[in-house]
Structures are given as C-alpha cells and as structure tokens.
Design a protein around this motif. Structure first.
Motif, PDB file in Angstrom:
ATOM      1  N   PRO A 177      -8.748  -3.187  -2.233  1.00  0.00           N
ATOM      2  CA  PRO A 177      -9.409  -3.537  -0.960  1.00  0.00           C
ATOM      3  C   PRO A 177     -10.512  -4.577  -1.097  1.00  0.00           C
ATOM      4  N   LYS A 178     -10.933  -4.884  -2.329  1.00  0.00           N
ATOM      5  CA  LYS A 178     -11.974  -5.892  -2.519  1.00  0.00           C
ATOM      6  C   LYS A 178     -11.430  -7.317  -2.368  1.00  0.00           C
ATOM      7  N   ILE A 179     -10.124  -7.452  -2.301  1.00  0.00           N
ATOM      8  CA  ILE A 179      -9.529  -8.772  -2.137  1.00  0.00           C
ATOM      9  C   ILE A 179      -9.676  -9.208  -0.677  1.00  0.00           C
ATOM     10  N   GLU A 180     -10.217 -10.376  -0.466  1.00  0.00           N
ATOM     11  CA  GLU A 180     -10.408 -10.932   0.875  1.00  0.00           C
ATOM     12  C   GLU A 180      -9.373 -12.039   1.094  1.00  0.00           C
ATOM     13  N   ILE A 181      -8.493 -11.856   2.079  1.00  0.00           N
ATOM     14  CA  ILE A 181      -7.424 -12.826   2.306  1.00  0.00           C
ATOM     15  C   ILE A 181      -7.546 -13.442   3.694  1.00  0.00           C
ATOM     16  N   ARG A 182      -7.527 -14.757   3.734  1.00  0.00           N
ATOM     17  CA  ARG A 182      -7.432 -15.457   5.015  1.00  0.00           C
ATOM     18  C   ARG A 182      -5.986 -15.923   5.165  1.00  0.00           C
ATOM     19  N   GLU A 183      -5.334 -15.463   6.215  1.00  0.00           N
ATOM     20  CA  GLU A 183      -3.956 -15.860   6.494  1.00  0.00           C
ATOM     21  C   GLU A 183      -3.958 -16.937   7.580  1.00  0.00           C
ATOM     22  N   GLN A 184      -3.186 -17.975   7.361  1.00  0.00           N
ATOM     23  CA  GLN A 184      -3.171 -19.084   8.308  1.00  0.00           C
ATOM     24  C   GLN A 184      -1.760 -19.624   8.480  1.00  0.00           C
ATOM     25  N   SER A 185      -1.363 -19.804   9.722  1.00  0.00           N
ATOM     26  CA  SER A 185      -0.096 -20.467  10.059  1.00  0.00           C
ATOM     27  C   SER A 185      -0.425 -21.446  11.177  1.00  0.00           C
ATOM     28  N   SER A 186      -0.590 -22.709  10.805  1.00  0.00           N
ATOM     29  CA  SER A 186      -1.035 -23.684  11.788  1.00  0.00           C
ATOM     30  C   SER A 186      -0.596 -25.081  11.377  1.00  0.00           C
ATOM     31  N   ARG A 187      -0.741 -26.007  12.296  1.00  0.00           N
ATOM     32  CA  ARG A 187      -0.393 -27.398  11.999  1.00  0.00           C
ATOM     33  C   ARG A 187      -1.321 -27.985  10.940  1.00  0.00           C
ATOM     34  N   PHE A 188      -2.523 -27.414  10.791  1.00  0.00           N
ATOM     35  CA  PHE A 188      -3.478 -27.932   9.810  1.00  0.00           C
ATOM     36  C   PHE A 188      -2.999 -27.746   8.373  1.00  0.00           C
ATOM     37  N   THR A 189      -2.154 -26.741   8.132  1.00  0.00           N
ATOM     38  CA  THR A 189      -1.771 -26.413   6.750  1.00  0.00           C
ATOM     39  C   THR A 189      -0.294 -26.671   6.458  1.00  0.00           C
ATOM     40  N   LEU A 190       0.410 -27.342   7.365  1.00  0.00           N
ATOM     41  CA  LEU A 190       1.844 -27.555   7.180  1.00  0.00           C
ATOM     42  C   LEU A 190       2.155 -28.385   5.940  1.00  0.00           C
ATOM     43  N   ASP A 191       1.262 -29.287   5.556  1.00  0.00           N
ATOM     44  CA  ASP A 191       1.526 -30.134   4.396  1.00  0.00           C
ATOM     45  C   ASP A 191       1.741 -29.318   3.127  1.00  0.00           C
ATOM     46  N   GLY A 192       1.172 -28.116   3.077  1.00  0.00           N
ATOM     47  CA  GLY A 192       1.296 -27.287   1.888  1.00  0.00           C
ATOM     48  C   GLY A 192       2.501 -26.378   1.878  1.00  0.00           C
ATOM     49  N   VAL A 193       3.232 -26.316   3.007  1.00  0.00           N
ATOM     50  CA  VAL A 193       4.389 -25.409   3.065  1.00  0.00           C
ATOM     51  C   VAL A 193       5.657 -26.086   3.586  1.00  0.00           C
ATOM     52  N   VAL A 194       5.542 -26.824   4.689  1.00  0.00           N
ATOM     53  CA  VAL A 194       6.699 -27.542   5.254  1.00  0.00           C
ATOM     54  C   VAL A 194       6.230 -28.937   5.687  1.00  0.00           C
ATOM     55  N   PRO A 195       5.979 -29.812   4.715  1.00  0.00           N
ATOM     56  CA  PRO A 195       5.375 -31.110   5.036  1.00  0.00           C
ATOM     57  C   PRO A 195       6.208 -31.990   5.951  1.00  0.00           C
ATOM     58  N   ASP A 196       7.521 -31.758   6.008  1.00  0.00           N
ATOM     59  CA  ASP A 196       8.384 -32.580   6.862  1.00  0.00           C
ATOM     60  C   ASP A 196       8.509 -32.014   8.269  1.00  0.00           C
TER      61      ASP A 196
END
Length: 427
Positions: free
Chosen positions: A175-194
């Motif tokens: 539980p000490k792990i802090e995770i920020r989850e993001q699915s947005s146009r700002f981060t597409l370059d890192g997952v689906v750049p095309d």
C-alpha cells in the motif's frame, strides 16, 4: 579460487541459456500447440528462475510496456457474420450434426459476444494481476519501500482496465506504492504515438521485411478452409460468404474463444492441430504486418530512454514507469529493439520463425526493462530485458548476459531511433 568458481558459474549459466534458446520454435509448438494462436494466444502463466544480479547490484527501477489482456473479438463483424451464417444454414438444414451442436452453443452465447465486442474479459484482468504480482515478487527491492509510479494507457477501454488491474495488484502487494494512472492525449506518445489524437504525432518511414521478395520460395498448401466447411455444412449453396471467408471466420473465432471462457464451443470443427499445421505461414503474415510498423514505435523507445535518464539523473523519483497499449505497437517495438533477434530481417522465409514468433505478441504480452545499481558509485548501471517474464537478449555487447550496460543500451538505441526519425537531422 573465487575467480575459478566465478568462471565455472558463468560457463554453467551460458550453457543453460544456450540450451533454453536451442529449443526450436517448432519444438515449442509441439509442446504447446495453442501457441499457434499467435496474437490470440492467452498469456502463459509460467515462472522462470531469473539470473541473480551481479555481486553488489540491486534493482531500483523498472520500465514496462504491456499489451492489454485477453478480450472479446476486436470487431462486431465476426459475431454478426457467424450468426447470420449459422442461422441461415440451420433454417435450410445445411448443418452437419457437429455444426448443429455449434449453432446451439453459439446461439446461447451470442448476446454476450455481441455485447462484449473488443472489451477486456475476466481473464484479461487476471493476466495483468498475475504479471504485476510476479513483477513485485521478482524485484522486491524496487517496491519494498513504496514510491511513485506513473502508469499510462491508450484511450482504449481495454487498455485502461488492464492498467487498473495491474496497478491495483501492485498496491495490494504494498500500500505504500503511490500510482498515478493516466489515459489522455498528453501521454499518447509513450503508448500509441501514431494515434490520430496524439498532438505530437509524427510521420515515420515504413519498410518491408526482406523475405517478402522471396515469398514464392515458401512452399505451403492450405486446405483448412475447405476442410472446416465440410465439417460444419452438408452444403454451402445459398449461404452468405465464400468458402475462404467462412473458413477464416471459423479460425478467427476458434482462436479467440479461450480468451473469453468459451473454449470448446466449436467442438472439433477446428482443432489445435489444424492451427499448428499452418503456424509457420501465419507467422510470416504477422511478421509482414508488424515489421513495417517498427519505426512508428520510435517515440515509445525514446520515452523509455528519457524517463530512465530522468530517474538516473535525479529529475524523477519514480520507481517504475508502466505503459499499456496494443499488439500493433508492442510487436513492432519488439522488432525495433531486436529482442531475441527479431530485427535480423532474414531473406529466407523459412528463417523468419527463428527470429520472431507471433505468440510472443500474445494477449497481455509485455516488455520489462529492469535497472540495477551497484553499491559502488562508479560502477555502471545495468539493465536486463524480460519478454513475457523470460530473460531476453538484445543486440548489444555483454560480458554478463542477461545484463547489459545502460550506457551501451542508451547509445545504441538512441542512434537507432535517430537514424530512422525523419524529424532528426541526419548525419
């Protein structure tokens, strides 16, 4: 004496690694025919004893890219066409006894199938929970004190839910792990750049694999479509679709069913042996599909390098960066990075199977880069690559496989990205 012991240990590790890598793809397929499902193959729950880190080294950061988990078929046409075909054949009394059994089972499940189109299945959720817990257990030093994690996903629901399952499991581990989850146009370059919605979208060159100019050297006869039709129908007169299209739909449905808990629905209309017998040809097709897309994943590899640099240079305090995307990005990234020789690009079509196997782009497939730091400040940072939980080779020099110097990794892949990035000035 210590030097002699170390030399023997390295030799034994080399022999074991060479033995594992010597198991040919066709032998692997014989041991597990379902691998022939290729990109439809459900993630394999296996545990591998990983090579111990060099003396004085401990893992401290993980960079990851994973495909979404098992899902329903990706579009509605398959289910609609199958429903129309089976219903018409049933009404016209053109189904064999086994075809009728399949029709009954399909009718009972069709509402679920049509509703679930492209959605993550329960198995898909469980796969990412398993991968997250395995990551935690394999590298407890990274996570035991907690810390910050960034997780990004494509805009697709099945990727977002896969990310959620993975992250929830990590937090349950600690539980000490802090995770920020993001699915947005700002981060597409890192997952689906095309992605067309990516504001930083760039154009990249496409290239064909060299074997294609020798494709006619690959001798292969496939009568499976006709065989399937004969198993399912007494006649195809007046039925919608060609024999080839009908057979292909049966095959696509068959390999997708284990991902949604309906394995066995089709009886013996299609068998694992049928799929395995045509695997080498289908593997060629997958390579031809993914190989030209490899340069589209340059931004993903650049994102991996940049975020690792930020951690190493103290600009980021993250213990892990997680990415959740699709097979048509992870597969090309696998090739771009040359993992296990996938970038060899052979001219001989029969050699393709030895550098790329499409079951490695299975549901929930993943690439993990594990970073290690020594107690001695002047020692090199090391990195190890895991492909679907298995230690994998990279096209880099190493005197301590499966560990590579981060400086070599960074230099090699930065140059590879720059040489194929039209937005970079070419020397």
């Amino acid at each position: 004496m210590k030097k002699r012991t170390l030399t023997i240990s390295v030799f034994i590790a080399f022999v074991l690694t060479a033995w594992a890598q010597s198991v040919s793809p066709l032998e692997q397929l014989k041991a597990d025919p379902r691998k022939a499902y290729g990109t439809d193959y459900p993630y394999e729950y296996t545990t591998e004893k990983l090579t111990k880190a060099p003396s004085g080294y401990k893992p401290f950061y993980i960079s990851h890219y994973g495909r979404h988990g098992s899902r329903y078929y990706w579009n509605a046409f398959l289910y609609r066409e199958m429903d129309s075909l089976l219903t018409t054949a049933h009404r016209k009394h053109q189904l064999t006894a086994e075809g009728e059994q399949f029709y009954t089972k399909f009718e009972a499940a069709k509402d679920e199938l049509s509703t679930g189109v492209s959605e993550l299945s329960d198995l898909g959720w469980e796969q990412h929970q398993y991968i997250a817990r395995t990551m935690y257990n394999n590298f407890p030093e990274v996570f035991k004190k907690g810390g910050n994690v960034l997780a990004i996903a494509s805009l697709s629901g099945r990727c977002v839910i896969s990310m959620s399952g993975f992250c929830q499991e990590l937090v349950q581990c600690n539980p000490k792990i802090e995770i920020r989850e993001q699915s947005s146009r700002f981060t597409l370059d890192g997952v689906v750049p095309d992605d067309r919605q990516n504001p930083a979208r760039r154009d990249f060159p496409s290239t064909k694999p060299r074997y294609e100019k020798n494709r006619n050297q690959f001798k292969y006869t496939d009568n499976l479509h006709e065989t399937i039709v004969k198993r399912a129908f007494t006649s195809t007169e007046g039925l919608p679709g060609s024999i080839h299209h009908i057979g292909e739909n049966f095959i696509n449905l068959y390999t997708s069913l284990p991902n949604i808990g309906h394995e066995g629905m089709m009886g013996n209309l299609v068998t694992d042996k049928d799929i395995a017998d045509r695997w080498e040809s289908s593997n060629l097709g997958t390579y031809s599909w993914l190989f030209p897309r490899q340069y589209l994943t340059i931004p993903i590899l650049q994102d991996i390098i940049k975020k690792a640099d930020d951690v190493l240079n103290g600009r980021s305090d993250r213990i892990a960066d997680l990415r959740f995307g699709h097979d048509d990005r992870l597969g090309p990234l696998h090739i771009l990075m040359g993992i296990n020789g996938a970038d060899r690009d052979p001219e001989d079509p029969y050699e393709v199977k030895n550098c790329y196997q499409n079951w490695n782009t299975c549901k929930a497939c993943n690439i993990q880069l594990i970073f290690y730091r020594s107690k001695k400040a002047n020692d090199d940072v090391l990195v190890k690559c895991l492909l679907n939980g298995h230690e994998a080779s990279l096209p880099l020099p190493s005197d301590n496989y499966p560990f590579y110097k981060w400086s070599d990794f960074r230099q090699f892949y930065t140059a590879r990205c720059d040489s194929h990035d039209p937005n970079k000035p070419q020397k």
